[in-house]
Design an enzyme around this catalytic site. Structure first.
Site, PDB file in Angstrom:
ATOM      1  N   ASP A 184       0.594  -0.735   0.275  1.00 58.00           N
ATOM      2  CA  ASP A 184      -0.484  -0.137   0.460  1.00 58.00           C
ATOM      3  C   ASP A 184       1.513   1.511   0.083  1.00 58.00           C
ATOM      4  O   ASP A 184       0.622   1.970   0.754  1.00 58.00           O
ATOM      5  CB  ASP A 184      -0.919   0.288   1.669  1.00 58.00           C
ATOM      6  CG  ASP A 184      -1.807  -1.298   1.402  1.00 58.00           C
ATOM      7  OD1 ASP A 184      -2.049  -1.556   0.035  1.00 58.00           O
ATOM      8  OD2 ASP A 184      -3.177  -1.516   1.846  1.00 58.00           O
TER       9      ASP A 184
ATOM     10  N   ASP B  56      -4.536  -1.069  -2.193  1.00 57.23           N
ATOM     11  CA  ASP B  56      -6.199  -0.745  -1.060  1.00 57.23           C
ATOM     12  C   ASP B  56      -6.283   0.110  -2.650  1.00 57.23           C
ATOM     13  O   ASP B  56      -6.555   0.882  -3.167  1.00 57.23           O
ATOM     14  CB  ASP B  56      -5.161  -0.062   0.247  1.00 57.23           C
ATOM     15  CG  ASP B  56      -6.626   0.432   1.792  1.00 57.23           C
ATOM     16  OD1 ASP B  56      -6.972  -0.843   1.668  1.00 57.23           O
ATOM     17  OD2 ASP B  56      -7.375   0.856   2.308  1.00 57.23           O
TER      18      ASP B  56
ATOM     19  N   HIS C 164     -11.007   0.958  -2.102  1.00 52.76           N
ATOM     20  CA  HIS C 164     -11.957   0.761  -1.457  1.00 52.76           C
ATOM     21  C   HIS C 164     -13.192   1.225  -2.799  1.00 52.76           C
ATOM     22  O   HIS C 164     -12.767   2.245  -3.212  1.00 52.76           O
ATOM     23  CB  HIS C 164     -11.842   1.273  -0.321  1.00 52.76           C
ATOM     24  CG  HIS C 164     -11.289   1.025   0.644  1.00 52.76           C
ATOM     25  ND1 HIS C 164     -11.251  -0.471   1.011  1.00 52.76           N
ATOM     26  CD2 HIS C 164     -10.662   1.766   1.394  1.00 52.76           C
ATOM     27  CE1 HIS C 164     -10.358  -0.465   2.322  1.00 52.76           C
ATOM     28  NE2 HIS C 164      -9.764   0.601   2.172  1.00 52.76           N
TER      29      HIS C 164
ATOM     30  N   HIS D 255     -17.538   3.001   0.857  1.00 55.66           N
ATOM     31  CA  HIS D 255     -16.753   1.603   1.702  1.00 55.66           C
ATOM     32  C   HIS D 255     -17.459   1.539   3.583  1.00 55.66           C
ATOM     33  O   HIS D 255     -17.604   2.930   3.862  1.00 55.66           O
ATOM     34  CB  HIS D 255     -15.567   1.842   1.840  1.00 55.66           C
ATOM     35  CG  HIS D 255     -15.114   0.055   2.553  1.00 55.66           C
ATOM     36  ND1 HIS D 255     -14.445  -0.322   3.225  1.00 55.66           N
ATOM     37  CD2 HIS D 255     -14.827  -0.879   1.109  1.00 55.66           C
ATOM     38  CE1 HIS D 255     -14.185  -1.548   3.581  1.00 55.66           C
ATOM     39  NE2 HIS D 255     -14.457  -2.007   1.908  1.00 55.66           N
TER      40      HIS D 255
ATOM     41  N   HIS E 186     -10.299   6.416   1.994  1.00 52.79           N
ATOM     42  CA  HIS E 186      -9.396   6.815   2.121  1.00 52.79           C
ATOM     43  C   HIS E 186      -9.324   5.657   0.789  1.00 52.79           C
ATOM     44  O   HIS E 186      -9.887   4.978   0.941  1.00 52.79           O
ATOM     45  CB  HIS E 186      -8.246   6.229   2.884  1.00 52.79           C
ATOM     46  CG  HIS E 186      -7.999   5.401   3.112  1.00 52.79           C
ATOM     47  ND1 HIS E 186     -10.084   4.632   4.164  1.00 52.79           N
ATOM     48  CD2 HIS E 186      -7.520   3.536   2.625  1.00 52.79           C
ATOM     49  CE1 HIS E 186      -9.320   3.487   4.328  1.00 52.79           C
ATOM     50  NE2 HIS E 186      -8.595   2.966   4.163  1.00 52.79           N
TER      51      HIS E 186
ATOM     52  N   LYS F 270      -7.392  -4.618  -2.704  1.00 52.62           N
ATOM     53  CA  LYS F 270      -8.185  -5.603  -1.955  1.00 52.62           C
ATOM     54  C   LYS F 270      -8.600  -4.683  -1.252  1.00 52.62           C
ATOM     55  O   LYS F 270      -8.146  -3.208  -1.025  1.00 52.62           O
ATOM     56  CB  LYS F 270      -7.006  -6.419  -0.196  1.00 52.62           C
ATOM     57  CG  LYS F 270      -5.767  -5.077  -0.501  1.00 52.62           C
ATOM     58  CD  LYS F 270      -4.773  -5.482   1.363  1.00 52.62           C
ATOM     59  CE  LYS F 270      -3.970  -4.654   1.626  1.00 52.62           C
ATOM     60  NZ  LYS F 270      -4.857  -3.129   1.799  1.00 52.62           N
TER      61      LYS F 270
ATOM     62  N   CYS G  66      -1.716  -2.931   7.580  1.00 59.25           N
ATOM     63  CA  CYS G  66      -1.572  -4.024   6.290  1.00 59.25           C
ATOM     64  C   CYS G  66      -0.204  -4.670   6.404  1.00 59.25           C
ATOM     65  O   CYS G  66      -0.058  -5.723   5.892  1.00 59.25           O
ATOM     66  CB  CYS G  66      -1.772  -3.233   4.994  1.00 59.25           C
ATOM     67  SG  CYS G  66      -3.533  -2.990   5.430  1.00 59.25           S
TER      68      CYS G  66
HETATM   69  C1  VGL Z   1      -4.886   0.388   6.036  1.00 60.97           C
HETATM   70  C2  VGL Z   1      -5.963   0.867   7.332  1.00 60.97           C
HETATM   71  C3  VGL Z   1      -6.965   0.983   6.537  1.00 60.97           C
HETATM   72  C4  VGL Z   1      -3.741   0.047   5.610  1.00 60.97           C
HETATM   73  C5  VGL Z   1      -5.814   0.034   4.870  1.00 60.97           C
HETATM   74  O1  VGL Z   1      -2.660   0.502   4.572  1.00 60.97           O
HETATM   75  O2  VGL Z   1      -2.329  -0.026   6.648  1.00 60.97           O
HETATM   76  N1  VGL Z   1      -5.122   1.207   7.355  1.00 60.97           N
HETATM   77  N2  VGL Z   1      -6.836   0.481   5.169  1.00 60.97           N
HETATM   78 ZN    ZN Z   2      -8.241   1.058   3.661  1.00 61.13          ZN
END
Ligand code: VGL
Ligand code: ZN
Length: 202
Positions: free
Chosen positions: A10, A48, A50, A54, A83, A108, A153
């Protein structure tokens, strides 16, 4: 080494300085991550990804603040600022990230009602992303993790990788943490207990 893959978690604009869910120190990790990418033959990126609205977005709930926790059908879930919305600039990779070598990009968090910290299993802990099957089909036995965020993550992915039977390392100086309610320290302990090697960039 042919049996080894680097998994970059990410490294997206929304997690970097000025992003919607900026992780402190994220931009400083980019050169460390690029250095790792240059040293590995097999590089996999996660993203990431979404849909708007979401369920993990605080804005999708009435009177819920970002970084609060609510009960989902699968258990407690932290609510985040909006985000990494699919197709938005915030979901793009950091412009300085060396993405060219990536052999595979795993997206994801695309199921509207389930968050996914881990690149292997979503937060319901049942829905699988398919990454495990891909990595095993490629013959990898050792996985090295870096990226964002260390305590969400990256850590969840590393722990799932270990559970799936891989030899696992996390490169700490190529990660940065959100550190919500002591999550950084807690995940350091969990990673150690899971038998994951904590290293620094060579
Ligand atoms: C993440 C919070 C929400 C991450 C992703 O990449 O760590 N954290 N979505
Ligand atoms: Zn996320």
């Amino acid at each position: 080494m042919p049996n080894e893959a680097l998994i970059v978690i990410d490294m997206q604009n929304d997690f970097c300085d000025g992003g919607a869910l900026a992780v402190p120190g994220a931009n400083a990790t980019v050169p460390f991550v690029n250095r790792l990418i240059s040293r590995y033959d097999n590089v996999i990126l996660t993203q990431d990804w979404h849909p708007a609205g979401h369920a993990s977005f605080a804005s999708s709930w009435k009177d819920a603040a970002p970084f609060s926790t609510v009960q989902f059908s699968y258990g407690p879930q932290t609510l985040w600022p909006d985000h990494c919305v699919q197709g938005s600039p915030g979901a793009d990779f950091h412009p300085d990230l060396d993405v060219v070598k990536a052999q595979m990009i795993v997206r994801k968090g695309f199921h509207a009602g389930i968050d996914s910290y881990s690149a292997f299993r979503e937060n319901d802990r049942m829905t699988r992303t398919g990454l495990d099957g891909y990595l095993k089909a490629r013959g990898f036995t050792r996985l090295v993790f870096c990226g964002l965020a260390f305590d969400y993550c990256v850590a969840w992915s590393a722990i799932d990788a270990r559970q799936a039977g891989f030899d696992v390392a996390v490169v700490l100086d190529a990660t940065a943490a959100i550190d919500l309610d002591g999550s950084r320290k807690r995940m350091m302990t969990e990673l150690r207990q899971a038998g994951i090697n904590l290293t620094e960039t060579p």
